[in-house]
Design a protein around this motif. Structure first.
Motif, PDB file in Angstrom:
ATOM      1  N   ARG A 232      36.922  40.390  47.280  1.00 25.44           N
ATOM      2  CA  ARG A 232      36.438  39.002  47.383  1.00 25.44           C
ATOM      3  C   ARG A 232      34.950  38.972  47.739  1.00 25.44           C
ATOM      4  O   ARG A 232      34.195  38.132  47.260  1.00 25.44           O
ATOM      5  CB  ARG A 232      37.272  38.230  48.424  1.00 25.44           C
ATOM      6  CG  ARG A 232      38.697  37.958  47.932  1.00 25.44           C
ATOM      7  CD  ARG A 232      39.552  37.333  49.007  1.00 25.44           C
ATOM      8  NE  ARG A 232      39.313  35.897  49.135  1.00 25.44           N
ATOM      9  CZ  ARG A 232      40.121  34.968  48.627  1.00 25.44           C
ATOM     10  NH1 ARG A 232      41.199  35.301  47.986  1.00 25.44           N
ATOM     11  NH2 ARG A 232      39.833  33.681  48.784  1.00 25.44           N
ATOM     12  N   ARG A 233      34.552  39.931  48.595  1.00 23.38           N
ATOM     13  CA  ARG A 233      33.129  40.012  48.970  1.00 23.38           C
ATOM     14  C   ARG A 233      32.278  40.302  47.732  1.00 23.38           C
ATOM     15  O   ARG A 233      31.243  39.679  47.510  1.00 23.38           O
ATOM     16  CB  ARG A 233      32.919  41.123  50.007  1.00 23.38           C
ATOM     17  CG  ARG A 233      32.930  40.607  51.455  1.00 23.38           C
ATOM     18  CD  ARG A 233      32.297  41.606  52.419  1.00 23.38           C
ATOM     19  NE  ARG A 233      32.829  42.939  52.317  1.00 23.38           N
ATOM     20  CZ  ARG A 233      33.959  43.340  52.920  1.00 23.38           C
ATOM     21  NH1 ARG A 233      34.661  42.507  53.657  1.00 23.38           N
ATOM     22  NH2 ARG A 233      34.381  44.589  52.781  1.00 23.38           N
ATOM     23  N   LEU A 234      32.766  41.235  46.911  1.00 27.02           N
ATOM     24  CA  LEU A 234      32.021  41.608  45.700  1.00 27.02           C
ATOM     25  C   LEU A 234      31.859  40.384  44.789  1.00 27.02           C
ATOM     26  O   LEU A 234      30.774  40.118  44.261  1.00 27.02           O
ATOM     27  CB  LEU A 234      32.765  42.713  44.946  1.00 27.02           C
ATOM     28  CG  LEU A 234      32.120  43.117  43.628  1.00 27.02           C
ATOM     29  CD1 LEU A 234      31.124  44.250  43.832  1.00 27.02           C
ATOM     30  CD2 LEU A 234      33.174  43.567  42.619  1.00 27.02           C
TER      31      LEU A 234
ATOM     32  N   GLU B 184      32.377  42.156  36.704  1.00 26.90           N
ATOM     33  CA  GLU B 184      32.524  42.111  38.167  1.00 26.90           C
ATOM     34  C   GLU B 184      33.938  41.676  38.566  1.00 26.90           C
ATOM     35  O   GLU B 184      34.477  42.130  39.580  1.00 26.90           O
ATOM     36  CB  GLU B 184      31.465  41.206  38.813  1.00 26.90           C
ATOM     37  CG  GLU B 184      31.567  39.717  38.530  1.00 26.90           C
ATOM     38  CD  GLU B 184      30.850  39.294  37.260  1.00 26.90           C
ATOM     39  OE1 GLU B 184      30.614  40.156  36.392  1.00 26.90           O
ATOM     40  OE2 GLU B 184      30.543  38.094  37.123  1.00 26.90           O
TER      41      GLU B 184
ATOM     42  N   ALA C  87      32.002  37.210  45.675  1.00 30.88           N
ATOM     43  CA  ALA C  87      31.132  36.219  46.321  1.00 30.88           C
ATOM     44  C   ALA C  87      29.666  36.597  46.110  1.00 30.88           C
ATOM     45  O   ALA C  87      28.818  35.740  45.787  1.00 30.88           O
ATOM     46  CB  ALA C  87      31.462  36.129  47.806  1.00 30.88           C
ATOM     47  N   GLU C  88      29.385  37.893  46.246  1.00 34.42           N
ATOM     48  CA  GLU C  88      27.997  38.355  46.053  1.00 34.42           C
ATOM     49  C   GLU C  88      27.535  38.130  44.614  1.00 34.42           C
ATOM     50  O   GLU C  88      26.360  37.912  44.344  1.00 34.42           O
ATOM     51  CB  GLU C  88      27.887  39.845  46.391  1.00 34.42           C
ATOM     52  CG  GLU C  88      27.835  40.115  47.884  1.00 34.42           C
ATOM     53  CD  GLU C  88      28.148  41.578  48.222  1.00 34.42           C
ATOM     54  OE1 GLU C  88      28.065  42.434  47.318  1.00 34.42           O
ATOM     55  OE2 GLU C  88      28.504  41.844  49.389  1.00 34.42           O
ATOM     56  N   ALA C  89      28.488  38.147  43.661  1.00 38.37           N
ATOM     57  CA  ALA C  89      28.141  37.948  42.247  1.00 38.37           C
ATOM     58  C   ALA C  89      28.125  36.466  41.875  1.00 38.37           C
ATOM     59  O   ALA C  89      27.950  36.118  40.702  1.00 38.37           O
ATOM     60  CB  ALA C  89      29.130  38.687  41.370  1.00 38.37           C
ATOM     61  N   GLY C  90      28.308  35.579  42.859  1.00 35.65           N
ATOM     62  CA  GLY C  90      28.185  34.145  42.608  1.00 35.65           C
ATOM     63  C   GLY C  90      29.494  33.441  42.312  1.00 35.65           C
ATOM     64  O   GLY C  90      29.511  32.263  41.951  1.00 35.65           O
ATOM     65  N   TRP C  91      30.628  34.128  42.430  1.00 40.05           N
ATOM     66  CA  TRP C  91      31.925  33.487  42.204  1.00 40.05           C
ATOM     67  C   TRP C  91      32.307  32.709  43.463  1.00 40.05           C
ATOM     68  O   TRP C  91      31.954  33.093  44.574  1.00 40.05           O
ATOM     69  CB  TRP C  91      33.009  34.524  41.901  1.00 40.05           C
ATOM     70  CG  TRP C  91      32.816  35.236  40.594  1.00 40.05           C
ATOM     71  CD1 TRP C  91      31.839  36.134  40.306  1.00 40.05           C
ATOM     72  CD2 TRP C  91      33.597  35.101  39.410  1.00 40.05           C
ATOM     73  NE1 TRP C  91      31.959  36.575  39.009  1.00 40.05           N
ATOM     74  CE2 TRP C  91      33.040  35.960  38.433  1.00 40.05           C
ATOM     75  CE3 TRP C  91      34.713  34.352  39.055  1.00 40.05           C
ATOM     76  CZ2 TRP C  91      33.557  36.074  37.148  1.00 40.05           C
ATOM     77  CZ3 TRP C  91      35.243  34.486  37.784  1.00 40.05           C
ATOM     78  CH2 TRP C  91      34.663  35.326  36.831  1.00 40.05           C
ATOM     79  N   THR C  92      33.019  31.625  43.270  1.00 40.09           N
ATOM     80  CA  THR C  92      33.441  30.813  44.419  1.00 40.09           C
ATOM     81  C   THR C  92      34.938  30.515  44.308  1.00 40.09           C
ATOM     82  O   THR C  92      35.553  30.852  43.300  1.00 40.09           O
ATOM     83  CB  THR C  92      32.667  29.476  44.443  1.00 40.09           C
ATOM     84  OG1 THR C  92      32.812  28.869  43.157  1.00 40.09           O
ATOM     85  CG2 THR C  92      31.195  29.664  44.785  1.00 40.09           C
TER      86      THR C  92
END
Lengths: 312, 551
Positions: free
Chosen positions: B154-156, B103, B158-163
């Motif tokens: 960045r949205r992708l 991702e 965030a959706e995959a749990g990255w911060t």
């Protein structure tokens, strides 16, 4: 004689070290001849076959013995780039390089020395200022720029000289016509190189001569009423001759190793580009042989400089 | 000026008699000029001056936008432009954190504005790559486009749990902060645009929170470190071919070995299966399906980011007629060489001056490795099949027909030679020459051809003109590997003592047309006459050529 023998032994030792370093350095440098084979159609197995073709699959000790044998016999092995004997490759290029750079060295040294002496003799004059400015400009000008300007002016806008190479295509018939054609092709690169290198000589000789002309023995010679020309050339210039000769002799290896940029701009088939490509492609036999020969020439020129010191 | 170049391209595309997929080689009869010189001019500016002054007739690989526009503005030169098989990639080392996360690689790809980079750096003389094969490849299948831009990336994530932590640095779902990535590239003195792209890529990575910087280094050092898998990310450029089996070399897990080209280290069972299927595809249709599947899996895994593909641009002096180009092939090709004649009625025969920017290193076809060596050798030697310049499909060449069938153990290739083929020395070219050539390179294990002939198990001749090549396994690509191999004369080859040191261009062979020729004898349109190292190579028309006028 004893001193000469001592120096000779030292030179042989230097050559032995160069020989060993040539082997080691090229192999510890990043990459190897196979790294450059960037063709995905070459499988790892095909690359191994290539290593075997070049003898790179042999143990390092065996490679070293083979290398030393090839170097000392002056056979130098086969070039990895071309598959031809390295000696053949080098000897086909060196004549062009020497034909270009030896007259360049002689001419630029002669012009530079003459101008340097004139500037030193006429201190504070317009001649001195001209030599200083001209010398600095010549010494610091980027070679490729001047050479491209030469091409633009004398091979394009006013096409009196050829654009490339050392021969016309097709070459002229007859030996004399070929020789004239050859010199015609070398005229532009040689002129540009003389213009680019006389300045260094002029500045160096001028500085040395200024110092020499202020020495007591020059004052003594003047007080004895000797002619100015004799004072300048027989007394002052003679005193700076040893370092000038040393520089001249130590420039000789450069005559053989070539001028890469000039060879590129004028598409000349010289030793400089071959050496550069040999190093870049990790062509061990070619690069090793070229550096060994350069070291040999440097050592010989050093010995010659030592011998000449005693004469002048 | 760009309009002018575009107009030239349109004109060439509209060439009347040769166009389309039904490309007819019998429409070509040549060569028409009796002398060809390959002239060494190294300096790019000197090449342009030579084109303008008529010292050169053909100039290839024009890559600086300013040069393209300068030549396009000259009425003495006609330009052609075509998509090429060049591909430029940013490769991630997926063996280690954080680039082992698909991702993150996908987000990096989304953040990189290839369209802008290509426009800014190449003034439009390159095209952004949309897949893992260049757009010109018949097997290129671009995946469904993803939303592009830093925000989408960045949205992708965030959706995959990255911060992102308070410093703005990216943090993985399990709480690991993303360390700095170094993008290896050659120094700008060697490859200015590559270094620039490495910096742009580093900026794009930093923009999504993955700190990065370009690390320019000596090219050989870079290759050595990438070869040792000691890198985070690097730039790569490849010259690919019409066959997509190169994907196997780049992305199959078995190629992640010393000397292998799977630099990213991607290892995915599903991808491996698709690539194996591609490599062993029995026919063109299966190959196409497998290539599409592999590209779609790669788009999901994104081990490398395809960035751009350079256009191939060439120029020919406008005082020549018969210049041939398509949207896939620039004018510096064999078809042009066959058909070019001086413009204007009654113009006398005159030599063609064709530029090569480097000297010829070797004319031994077994060891020659540079493009320029093969430019010359390509006019001397022929292969069994050739390539349609419009579609990249196979077309008859030395072989007038061929088939690929399934045998007991693997593929069986059957080639039927044209009638009346002759070598340049006048001797007949027979099926035995084909058999001998293939077996020679197989038995000698010549590295350059090793992969092409490795799987040949047996060759049979069916008189008078048919050769059957039995392979030990199944693959559609065997047809191109064997059919694309150069064929050499048996009567010359059997006298070669050592293929490594063979110097065919220097060994006298026979007297043809009152001129001595060397052992560099093929069946191609031009006969080798002379090579002056670093200066030129002289060739003359082969009067025995299969497409010779009047044959």
């Amino acid at each position: 004689m004893k001193e000469f023998t001592r120096r000779l032994c030292g030179s042989v030792a230097v050559l032995a070290v160069v020989l060993a370093l040539n082997f080691v350095l090229f192999r510890v440098m990043p990459g190897d001849p196979l790294t450059g084979v960037m063709d995905p159609k070459f499988s790892p197995e095909a690359k191994r076959q290539l290593a075997a073709q070049w003898g790179l699959d042999k143990p390092m000790g065996e490679q070293f013995v083979l290398y030393v044998r090839e170097m000392l016999s002056f056979r130098f092995g086969l070039s990895m780039m071309t598959g031809r004997p390295v000696w053949e490759e080098i000897s086909s290029r060196v004549p062009n390089t020497v034909a270009l750079l030896l007259p360049t060295l002689v001419l630029s040294a002669a012009i530079g020395i003459w101008l340097g002496v004139k500037a030193a003799v006429r201190r504070g004059s317009f001649t001195e200022r001209l030599v200083l400015w001209g010398g600095a400009l010549s010494f610091s000008f980027p070679s490729f720029f001047l050479q491209l300007v030469f091409l633009m002016c004398f091979a394009y806008a006013w096409p009196v000289f050829p654009l490339r190479g050392t021969t016309s295509i097709p070459p002229p018939a007859g030996e004399m016509a070929s020789l004239i054609d050859y010199l015609w092709h070398l005229a532009l690169p040689m002129t540009s190189l003389v213009l680019l290198s006389f300045g260094g000589w002029a500045l160096y000789v001028r500085n040395m001569m200024v110092k020499a002309l202020g020495e007591d023995y020059v004052l003594t010679a003047r007080s004895r009423g000797l002619p100015e020309r004799r004072i300048v050339w027989n007394h002052a210039f003679r005193s700076i001759l040893p370092p000038v000769l040393t520089i001249l002799l130590l420039s000789l290896p450069g005559v053989v190793s070539g001028a890469v940029m000039t060879e590129t701009v004028f598409s000349l088939n010289g030793a400089g580009r071959f050496l550069l490509e040999a190093v870049n492609s990790h062509d061990y036999p070619s690069a090793g042989a070229a550096f060994f020969l350069l070291a040999l020439i440097t050592v010989l020129c050093n010995l010659a400089a030592d011998a000449l010191y005693n004469i002048v | 000026m760009k309009t002018r170049l575009a107009a030239a391209l349109v004109m060439l595309l509209a060439w009347p008699s040769w166009g389309g997929s039904s490309f007819d080689i019998s429409a070509f009869r040549g060569p028409r000029m009796s002398e060809l010189y390959y002239v060494v001019i190294r300096d790019t500016d000197a090449q342009l001056l030579a084109m303008e002054t008529g010292k050169l007739d053909v100039l290839s690989d024009i890559y600086r936008p300013a040069d393209v526009e300068k030549l396009a503005g000259s009425d003495k030169v006609e330009m052609s432009l075509a998509s090429s098989f060049h591909g430029f990639f940013i490769t991630f080392n997926v063996r280690k954190f954080p680039w082992d996360r698909a991702e993150l690689r996908t987000a990096a790809s989304m953040a990189m504005d290839r369209r802008r980079w290509t426009r800014d750096l190449f003034s439009g003389y390159a095209e952004p790559m949309t897949s893992f094969l260049p757009a010109v490849s018949p097997y290129c299948e671009p995946p469904e486009p993803r939303p592009q831009g830093v925000d989408a990336a960045r949205r992708l994530l965030a959706e995959a749990g990255w911060t992102w932590n308070t410093k703005g640095a990216l943090v993985s779902p399990e709480g690991r902060e993303v360390p700095k990535t170094r993008v290896f590239c050659p120094p700008s003195s060697v490859a200015a645009t590559t270094t620039e792209i490495a910096w742009m890529a580093a900026d794009a990575l930093s923009a999504i929170g993955a700190p990065a910087e370009a690390e320019p280094m000596d090219f050989q050092t870079m290759l050595a470190r990438v070869d040792a898998r000691d890198f985070d990310a690097c730039t790569n450029a490849w010259g690919m071919s019409r066959d997509p089996d190169v994907l196997y070399s780049f992305y199959h897990s078995s190629m992640d070995v010393e000397g292998g080209y799977n630099l990213s280290g991607i290892a995915d069972p599903e991808l491996d299966a698709a690539l194996l299927e591609l490599r062993n595809a029995p026919d063109e249709a299966s190959a196409r399906t497998a290539a599409g599947r592999a590209q779609s899996l790669l788009a999901a895994l994104m081990p490398v980011i395809p960035v751009y593909s350079r256009y191939s641009i060439s120029a020919v002096r406008s005082d020549w007629d018969g210049i041939f180009a398509t949207d896939r092939v620039t004018s510096d090709n064999l078809w042009t060489l066959l058909s070019m004649t001086p413009r204007g009625a009654g113009e006398a025969d005159r030599p063609i001056y064709w530029n090569i920017p480097e000297e010829i290193r070797s004319l031994n076809p077994f060891v020659s490795s540079t493009t320029y060596d093969w430019t010359v050798l390509g006019t001397i030697y022929d292969s069994l099949i050739s390539v349609n310049p419009y579609t990249f499909e196979d077309i008859p060449w030395l072989a007038e027909s061929w088939s690929i069938d399934m045998g007991e153990r693997g593929s069986v290739l059957t080639f039927t030679l044209r009638e009346g083929l002759l070598w340049q020395d006048g001797r007949p070219l027979t099926a035995e020459d084909v058999r001998f050539s293939i077996l020679y390179v197989k038995d000698a294990k010549i590295p350059r051809f090793y992969d092409s002939v490795r799987d040949v198990s047996e060759i049979e001749i069916i008189p008078p003109r048919t050769v059957r090549v039995f392979m030990s396994n199944t693959s559609y690509w065997h047809l191109h590997n064997i059919g694309g191999m150069i064929i050499l004369p048996k009567h010359v080859l059997e006298k070669v003592e050592d293929w490594r040191t063979w110097q065919p261009a220097r060994a006298p062979h026979a007297d043809v047309d009152g001129l001595e020729i060397t052992e560099l004898v093929g069946s191609g349109p031009f006969v080798f006459r002379e090579s002056r190292t670093g200066e030129y190579v002289r060739m003359t028309r082969n009067k025995h050529y299969m497409l010779e006028v009047g044959r």
